[in-house]
Design an enzyme around this catalytic site. Structure first.
Site, PDB file in Angstrom:
ATOM      1  N   SER A 199       0.849  -1.202   0.000  1.00 47.27           N
ATOM      2  CA  SER A 199       0.000   0.000   0.000  1.00 47.27           C
ATOM      3  C   SER A 199       0.874   1.238   0.000  1.00 47.27           C
ATOM      4  CB  SER A 199      -0.870   0.016   1.264  1.00 47.27           C
ATOM      5  OG  SER A 199      -1.525   1.254   1.410  1.00 47.27           O
ATOM      6  N   TYR A 212      -1.926  -1.096  10.676  1.00 49.39           N
ATOM      7  CA  TYR A 212      -2.063  -1.506   9.263  1.00 49.39           C
ATOM      8  C   TYR A 212      -0.863  -1.025   8.443  1.00 49.39           C
ATOM      9  CZ  TYR A 212      -3.866  -1.400   4.441  1.00 49.39           C
ATOM     10  OH  TYR A 212      -4.021  -1.546   3.078  1.00 49.39           O
TER      11      TYR A 212
HETATM   12  P1  NAD Z   1     -11.471  -6.205   0.295  1.00 47.40           P
HETATM   13  O1  NAD Z   1     -12.172  -6.119   1.589  1.00 47.40           O
HETATM   14  O2  NAD Z   1     -12.308  -6.361  -0.910  1.00 47.40           O
HETATM   15  O3  NAD Z   1     -10.421  -7.399   0.307  1.00 47.40           O
HETATM   16  C1  NAD Z   1      -9.759  -7.827   1.459  1.00 47.40           C
HETATM   17  C2  NAD Z   1      -9.979  -9.319   1.567  1.00 47.40           C
HETATM   18  O4  NAD Z   1      -9.120  -9.836   2.579  1.00 47.40           O
HETATM   19  C3  NAD Z   1     -11.373  -9.722   1.978  1.00 47.40           C
HETATM   20  O5  NAD Z   1     -12.241  -9.843   0.885  1.00 47.40           O
HETATM   21  C4  NAD Z   1     -11.132 -11.051   2.674  1.00 47.40           C
HETATM   22  O6  NAD Z   1     -11.440 -12.108   1.793  1.00 47.40           O
HETATM   23  C5  NAD Z   1      -9.649 -11.074   2.930  1.00 47.40           C
HETATM   24  N1  NAD Z   1      -9.403 -11.362   4.341  1.00 47.40           N
HETATM   25  C6  NAD Z   1      -9.352 -10.496   5.380  1.00 47.40           C
HETATM   26  N2  NAD Z   1      -9.151 -11.172   6.517  1.00 47.40           N
HETATM   27  C7  NAD Z   1      -9.059 -12.481   6.184  1.00 47.40           C
HETATM   28  C8  NAD Z   1      -8.857 -13.674   6.935  1.00 47.40           C
HETATM   29  N3  NAD Z   1      -8.669 -13.655   8.272  1.00 47.40           N
HETATM   30  N4  NAD Z   1      -8.834 -14.857   6.277  1.00 47.40           N
HETATM   31  C9  NAD Z   1      -9.014 -14.907   4.925  1.00 47.40           C
HETATM   32  N5  NAD Z   1      -9.205 -13.793   4.171  1.00 47.40           N
HETATM   33  C10 NAD Z   1      -9.219 -12.614   4.808  1.00 47.40           C
HETATM   34  O7  NAD Z   1     -10.560  -4.914   0.182  1.00 47.40           O
HETATM   35  P2  NAD Z   1      -9.388  -4.492  -0.840  1.00 47.40           P
HETATM   36  O8  NAD Z   1      -9.233  -3.055  -0.638  1.00 47.40           O
HETATM   37  O9  NAD Z   1      -9.605  -5.019  -2.181  1.00 47.40           O
HETATM   38  O10 NAD Z   1      -8.102  -5.186  -0.189  1.00 47.40           O
HETATM   39  C11 NAD Z   1      -7.221  -6.018  -0.890  1.00 47.40           C
HETATM   40  C12 NAD Z   1      -5.779  -5.697  -0.498  1.00 47.40           C
HETATM   41  O11 NAD Z   1      -5.436  -4.425  -1.023  1.00 47.40           O
HETATM   42  C13 NAD Z   1      -5.545  -5.643   1.006  1.00 47.40           C
HETATM   43  O12 NAD Z   1      -4.324  -6.282   1.293  1.00 47.40           O
HETATM   44  C14 NAD Z   1      -5.409  -4.162   1.256  1.00 47.40           C
HETATM   45  O13 NAD Z   1      -4.596  -3.897   2.376  1.00 47.40           O
HETATM   46  C15 NAD Z   1      -4.773  -3.700  -0.022  1.00 47.40           C
HETATM   47  N6  NAD Z   1      -4.918  -2.268  -0.279  1.00 47.40           N
HETATM   48  C16 NAD Z   1      -6.147  -1.713  -0.457  1.00 47.40           C
HETATM   49  C17 NAD Z   1      -6.247  -0.357  -0.675  1.00 47.40           C
HETATM   50  C18 NAD Z   1      -7.567   0.324  -0.871  1.00 47.40           C
HETATM   51  O14 NAD Z   1      -7.601   1.558  -0.903  1.00 47.40           O
HETATM   52  N7  NAD Z   1      -8.663  -0.391  -1.009  1.00 47.40           N
HETATM   53  C19 NAD Z   1      -5.097   0.435  -0.714  1.00 47.40           C
HETATM   54  C20 NAD Z   1      -3.865  -0.163  -0.535  1.00 47.40           C
HETATM   55  C21 NAD Z   1      -3.781  -1.520  -0.316  1.00 47.40           C
END
Ligand code: NAD
Ligand code: MG
Length: 307
Positions: A199, A212
């Site tokens: 991120s 985080y």
């Molecule tokens: P999202 O909620 O759609 O995806 C996160 C997923 O993590 C969930 O769908 C879930 O399946 C999984 N997860 C969480 N805890 C879990 C557990 N204990 N066991 C199994 N699965 C688990 O949100 P997203 O934003 O698409 O996140 C995906 C990745 O992108 C994450 O690592 C997040 O940190 C990273 N990210 C997101 C952003 C943003 O702005 N959305 C920015 C930077 C990084």
């Protein structure tokens, strides 16, 4: 400026040249809440995961890919794109996310590709190892791993971060990444790839995301070290560092609620990103096109500073 321009909507595919400020709508999400772990189905506004727009180009023909957190958000966009590029896909997610996962699986299978569904909580070692074993079994091998599951809980003060939250954030983002990479290595032939979802928080931590943000710095660092270790074996490790992307994670507990309407508006592009805009970065780093790209962090953040 972006707010006064009319959005061209999300109809164009990833190969169409258009104005990135208006390619997707400048969203103003209402304050909203969802119970953990959140669902794309309940998100307002809905997200673009490429379901209607991502165009496959044969870049991942025959790959066997595991995408953790592949039910929703960025992981869903990656799973859909991978299938359209010719890969069979396994997705891991929490048991409560079966509905989002079924939607992704339907789109993967519509491409004539296999979708292996692995609902398992990865916060313990055995479960993380089981995810790898089930992916290998279901796909008949593994040559593309995307560690993307993540936990993000915003808290105004360090004093509000409980030991339980701290532990779960570390377990989900750092321990599970380590357990799964360690378990996967024996299965990955030369030519395989690992991509980690870090991120912009890795280098520009928000005051409300202390636990985080430090996990994302750890992931970025781990990815660069592992890349050096595995390069001689012909396994490439790279990292994607997204900026503000509209996904369920943001409304569950990922942002203070009063920040939601302004989500992403401070980026130079003037808007939040959509999950579909991440997919090409993961496709590139997983494809043979990136054969000399190792230990790289690809920032997809709408113009925020990066090292
Ligand atoms: P999202 O909620 O759609 O995806 C996160 C997923 O993590 C969930 O769908 C879930 O399946 C999984 N997860 C969480 N805890 C879990 C557990 N204990 N066991 C199994 N699965 C688990 O949100 P997203 O934003 O698409 O996140 C995906 C990745 O992108 C994450 O690592 C997040 O940190 C990273 N990210 C997101 C952003 C943003 O702005 N959305 C920015 C930077 C990084
Ligand atoms: Mg989800």
């Amino acid at each position: 400026m972006a707010a006064t321009k009319k959005s061209t909507g999300s109809g164009s595919d990833q190969l169409t040249f258009d104005d990135p400020t208006t390619r997707h709508p400048d969203i103003t999400p209402p304050k909203q809440d969802q119970p953990m772990p959140g669902s794309d189905k309940e998100l307002e506004p809905r997200t673009d995961r490429g379901q209607e727009s991502y165009r496959g180009t044969g870049r991942l023909e025959g790959r066997k890919a595991l995408v953790t957190g592949g039910d929703s958000g960025i992981g869903a966009a990656v799973a859909i794109a991978f299938a359209r590029e010719g890969a069979d896909v396994a997705i891991n997610y929490l048991p409560a996310e079966e509905e989002d996962a079924a939607w992704v699986a339907g789109l993967v299978e519509a491409e004539g590709r296999t979708c292996v569904r692995i609902p398992l909580d990865i916060t313990d070692k055995e479960a993380s190892e089981e995810v790898i074993a089930k992916a290998v079994e279901g796909l008949g091998g593994l040559d593309a791993l995307v560690i993307n599951a993540g936990k993000q809980v915003a808290k105004e003060s360090i004093e509000e971060i409980t030991d339980e939250q701290f532990d779960l954030t570390m377990k989900t983002n750092v321990y599970a990444m380590f357990w799964m990479c360690r378990a996967a290595v024996a299965h990955l032939p030369a030519g395989s790839t690992i991509v980690l979802s870090s991120s912009v928080q890795a280098y520009s931590p928000s005051e409300t995301l202390l636990d985080y943000a430090m996990t994302k710095a750890a992931m970025n660092n781990f990815g660069k070290g592992l890349a050096k270790q595995l390069a001689p074996k012909g396994i490439r490790v790279n990292i994607v560092a997204p900026g503000p992307i509209w996904t369920p994670l943001q409304v569950v507990e990922g942002q203070p609620k009063d920040k939601l309407p302004k989500f992403g508006k401070g980026q130079p592009l003037g808007r939040a990103g959509q999950p579909v805009e991440l997919a090409p970065a993961y496709v590139f780093l997983t494809s043979a096109e990136s054969s000399y790209v190792v230990g790289e962090t690809l920032n997809v953040n709408g113009g925020a500073d990066s090292p």
